[in-house]
Design a protein around this motif. Structure first.
Motif, short mmCIF file in Angstrom:
data_model
loop_
_atom_site.label_atom_id
_atom_site.label_comp_id
_atom_site.label_asym_id
_atom_site.label_seq_id
_atom_site.Cartn_x
_atom_site.Cartn_y
_atom_site.Cartn_z
N UNK A 180 0.89 -1.15 0.00
CA UNK A 180 0.00 0.00 0.00
C UNK A 180 0.93 1.20 0.00
N UNK A 181 1.00 1.96 -1.10
CA UNK A 181 2.01 3.02 -1.22
C UNK A 181 2.11 3.91 0.01
N UNK A 204 6.97 0.09 20.49
CA UNK A 204 7.30 0.03 21.91
C UNK A 204 8.38 1.08 22.12
N UNK A 205 8.84 1.26 23.34
CA UNK A 205 9.88 2.26 23.59
C UNK A 205 11.18 1.92 22.86
N UNK A 206 11.44 0.63 22.66
CA UNK A 206 12.72 0.20 22.11
C UNK A 206 12.75 0.00 20.60
N UNK A 207 11.58 -0.14 19.97
CA UNK A 207 11.57 -0.33 18.52
C UNK A 207 10.19 -0.05 17.97
N UNK A 208 10.16 0.16 16.66
CA UNK A 208 8.89 0.23 15.95
C UNK A 208 9.07 -0.50 14.63
N UNK A 209 7.96 -0.99 14.09
CA UNK A 209 8.01 -1.71 12.82
C UNK A 209 6.86 -1.25 11.95
N UNK A 210 7.14 -1.16 10.66
CA UNK A 210 6.10 -0.77 9.72
C UNK A 210 6.43 -1.27 8.34
N UNK A 211 5.55 -0.94 7.41
CA UNK A 211 5.74 -1.29 6.02
C UNK A 211 5.91 -0.02 5.21
N UNK A 212 6.93 0.00 4.35
CA UNK A 212 7.17 1.13 3.46
C UNK A 212 7.06 0.59 2.05
N UNK A 213 6.19 1.19 1.23
CA UNK A 213 5.96 0.70 -0.12
C UNK A 213 6.06 1.85 -1.12
N UNK A 214 6.76 1.59 -2.23
CA UNK A 214 6.98 2.59 -3.28
C UNK A 214 6.56 1.98 -4.61
N UNK A 215 5.63 2.62 -5.32
CA UNK A 215 5.24 2.10 -6.63
C UNK A 215 6.38 2.19 -7.64
N UNK A 216 6.37 1.29 -8.61
CA UNK A 216 7.38 1.32 -9.68
C UNK A 216 7.40 2.70 -10.32
N UNK A 217 8.61 3.24 -10.50
CA UNK A 217 8.78 4.53 -11.14
C UNK A 217 8.61 5.73 -10.24
N UNK A 218 8.16 5.53 -9.02
CA UNK A 218 7.92 6.65 -8.09
C UNK A 218 9.23 7.15 -7.48
N UNK A 219 9.17 8.36 -6.94
CA UNK A 219 10.30 8.98 -6.26
C UNK A 219 10.14 8.76 -4.76
N UNK A 220 11.23 8.41 -4.10
CA UNK A 220 11.25 8.21 -2.65
C UNK A 220 11.62 9.53 -1.99
N UNK A 271 15.87 4.33 -5.19
CA UNK A 271 15.92 4.90 -6.53
C UNK A 271 15.70 3.76 -7.53
N UNK A 272 15.39 4.12 -8.75
CA UNK A 272 15.29 3.11 -9.81
C UNK A 272 14.34 1.98 -9.47
N UNK A 273 13.19 2.29 -8.88
CA UNK A 273 12.23 1.25 -8.51
C UNK A 273 11.56 0.76 -9.79
N UNK A 274 11.86 -0.49 -10.19
CA UNK A 274 11.35 -1.05 -11.44
C UNK A 274 10.14 -1.95 -11.23
N UNK A 275 9.95 -2.44 -10.00
CA UNK A 275 8.78 -3.24 -9.62
C UNK A 275 8.31 -2.69 -8.28
N UNK A 276 6.99 -2.63 -8.07
CA UNK A 276 6.47 -2.15 -6.79
C UNK A 276 7.31 -2.71 -5.65
N UNK A 277 7.88 -1.82 -4.84
CA UNK A 277 8.83 -2.20 -3.80
C UNK A 277 8.15 -2.17 -2.44
N UNK A 278 8.30 -3.23 -1.67
CA UNK A 278 7.75 -3.30 -0.32
C UNK A 278 8.85 -3.72 0.64
N UNK A 279 8.94 -3.00 1.76
CA UNK A 279 9.96 -3.31 2.78
C UNK A 279 9.35 -3.27 4.16
N UNK A 280 9.69 -4.23 4.98
CA UNK A 280 9.43 -4.12 6.41
C UNK A 280 10.55 -3.26 6.96
#
Length: 107
Positions: A11-12, A20-36, A82-91
């Protein structure tokens, strides 16, 4: 224990799933061709690429990323995808939790 079921879905943009106080986690998603647009964070972070292809660029290096790539970015380091050629998803795991070290103006 907490199962984080919503993590990793494409989900872009950014979605935080756990904090928590010590860490957080999420999903970062960039569509192909988009600018970060991200800027350096005040916390250390780890990216786990779960889908897509592109590159992660810092002042000192550029690396290709694809599913299974794990990258550590220290607090304060300039970086962006940069250069996102396929929808990119990262934890993304922040330690300590994202914005914990930030001043109110930086949030």
């Amino acid at each position: 224990m907490k199962i984080i079921e919503e993590a990793g879905a494409f989900q872009p943009g950014w979605a935080e799933h756990f904090r928590s106080a010590d860490l957080s986690i999420g999903t970062y998603a960039i569509p192909a061709g988009a600018t970060d647009p991200q800027t350096p964070h005040t916390e250390d972070e780890i990216y786990v690429i779960t889908a897509g292809r592109g590159r992660l660029t810092t002042p000192s290096a550029t690396v290709d990323v694809s599913p299974g790539t794990v990258i550590f970015v220290p607090a304060g380091e300039e970086h962006r995808f940069t250069g996102v050629t396929e929808n990119l998803t990262a934890l993304v795991i922040f330690g300590p939790a994202e914005y914990t070290r930030a001043t109110p103006a930086a949030q």
